[in-house]
Design an enzyme around this catalytic site. Structure first.
Site, PDB file in Angstrom:
ATOM      1  N   ASP A  30      47.146  21.908  23.107  1.00  0.00           N
ATOM      2  CA  ASP A  30      46.571  22.529  21.912  1.00  0.00           C
ATOM      3  C   ASP A  30      47.452  23.718  21.543  1.00  0.00           C
ATOM      4  O   ASP A  30      47.825  24.524  22.403  1.00  0.00           O
ATOM      5  CB  ASP A  30      45.140  22.998  22.223  1.00  0.00           C
ATOM      6  CG  ASP A  30      44.406  23.459  20.975  1.00  0.00           C
ATOM      7  OD1 ASP A  30      43.366  22.872  20.654  1.00  0.00           O
ATOM      8  OD2 ASP A  30      44.872  24.429  20.313  1.00  0.00           O
ATOM      9  N   ASN A  87      33.889  19.002  19.728  1.00  0.00           N
ATOM     10  CA  ASN A  87      33.149  19.552  18.595  1.00  0.00           C
ATOM     11  C   ASN A  87      32.996  18.484  17.515  1.00  0.00           C
ATOM     12  O   ASN A  87      33.971  17.801  17.183  1.00  0.00           O
ATOM     13  CB  ASN A  87      33.895  20.767  18.038  1.00  0.00           C
ATOM     14  CG  ASN A  87      34.053  21.868  19.070  1.00  0.00           C
ATOM     15  OD1 ASN A  87      33.206  22.017  19.937  1.00  0.00           O
ATOM     16  ND2 ASN A  87      35.129  22.630  18.985  1.00  0.00           N
ATOM     17  N   GLN A  94      34.014  22.084  14.554  1.00  0.00           N
ATOM     18  CA  GLN A  94      35.133  21.148  14.409  1.00  0.00           C
ATOM     19  C   GLN A  94      35.982  21.587  13.220  1.00  0.00           C
ATOM     20  O   GLN A  94      35.450  21.836  12.130  1.00  0.00           O
ATOM     21  CB  GLN A  94      34.624  19.707  14.186  1.00  0.00           C
ATOM     22  CG  GLN A  94      35.752  18.680  14.182  1.00  0.00           C
ATOM     23  CD  GLN A  94      35.260  17.236  14.075  1.00  0.00           C
ATOM     24  OE1 GLN A  94      34.072  16.989  13.862  1.00  0.00           O
ATOM     25  NE2 GLN A  94      36.179  16.294  14.205  1.00  0.00           N
ATOM     26  N   HIS A 100      38.592  14.646  18.972  1.00  0.00           N
ATOM     27  CA  HIS A 100      39.423  15.118  20.081  1.00  0.00           C
ATOM     28  C   HIS A 100      38.557  15.766  21.140  1.00  0.00           C
ATOM     29  O   HIS A 100      37.486  16.299  20.852  1.00  0.00           O
ATOM     30  CB  HIS A 100      40.480  16.103  19.586  1.00  0.00           C
ATOM     31  CG  HIS A 100      39.918  17.207  18.742  1.00  0.00           C
ATOM     32  ND1 HIS A 100      39.657  17.042  17.399  1.00  0.00           N
ATOM     33  CD2 HIS A 100      39.543  18.462  19.049  1.00  0.00           C
ATOM     34  CE1 HIS A 100      39.143  18.156  16.918  1.00  0.00           C
ATOM     35  NE2 HIS A 100      39.060  19.040  17.897  1.00  0.00           N
ATOM     36  N   HIS A 102      38.680  18.674  24.077  1.00  0.00           N
ATOM     37  CA  HIS A 102      39.421  19.830  24.591  1.00  0.00           C
ATOM     38  C   HIS A 102      39.299  19.847  26.112  1.00  0.00           C
ATOM     39  O   HIS A 102      38.176  19.804  26.650  1.00  0.00           O
ATOM     40  CB  HIS A 102      38.801  21.136  24.086  1.00  0.00           C
ATOM     41  CG  HIS A 102      38.916  21.378  22.624  1.00  0.00           C
ATOM     42  ND1 HIS A 102      39.896  22.190  22.083  1.00  0.00           N
ATOM     43  CD2 HIS A 102      38.164  20.964  21.576  1.00  0.00           C
ATOM     44  CE1 HIS A 102      39.734  22.258  20.774  1.00  0.00           C
ATOM     45  NE2 HIS A 102      38.687  21.524  20.430  1.00  0.00           N
TER      46      HIS A 102
END
Ligand code: 5GP
Ligand code: ZN
Length: 142
Positions: A30, A87, A94, A100, A102
């Protein structure tokens, strides 16, 4: 999806620090690095959020998360734990609408990641909890 930033990462049109990929998923750092090693796992197929997965894709993506999580953890002996979060929707923070997960490595309980679950149990009667339970149960399989 032509303009989706994560689809562009999948197609290598935007560079990423990819740590794992196969035909189903891509995992890459990220950009925000909430904590060092903060990694995103995404399905290569464009799916907006958790509500859009079919069982086959969900199985395939979740199948890969533990091994990616283990590799992130093993990458640094200072990593003591990990939060995995997903999220869904703007209201749930989000910001990129390609699903996705995390993987946020945790070094101390005081590092740059916080989650607050307030205990609201005193606000709900058993009847209210029963009504919530029944409503969720009735919608299984929708
Ligand atoms: P969300 O807020 O939707 O759960 O998380 C989106 C994440 O995508 C954020 O943590 C953000 O830092 C990350 N992100 C946004 N754009 C890029 C990018 O171009 N490259 C990478 N590697 N991460 C990105
Ligand atoms: Zn996409």
């Amino acid at each position: 999806m032509k303009d989706c930033i994560f689809c562009k990462i999948v197609r290598n049109e935007i560079p990423s620090y990819t740590v794992y990929e196969d035909d189903i998923v891509k995992a890459f750092l990220d950009i925000s690095q909430g904590t060092p090693g903060h990694t995103l796992v995404i399905p290569k197929k464009h799916i907006a959020n958790i509500f859009d997965y079919d069982e086959e894709l969900a199985s395939a993506v979740f199948d890969r998360i533990p091994k990616i999580a283990r590799a992130v953890k093993a990458s640094n002996p200072d990593i003591k734990g990990m939060n995995i979060l997903n999220n869904n929707g703007q209201v749930a923070y989000q910001s990129v609408f390609h699903s996705h997960f995390h993987l946020v490595p945790r070094y101390t309980s005081n590092d740059d990641f916080k989650m607050i679950f307030k205990d609201n149990s005193n606000k709900y009667s058993p009847e209210q909890l029963k009504a919530i339970q029944e409503s969720i149960e009735q919608h299984m399989g929708d």
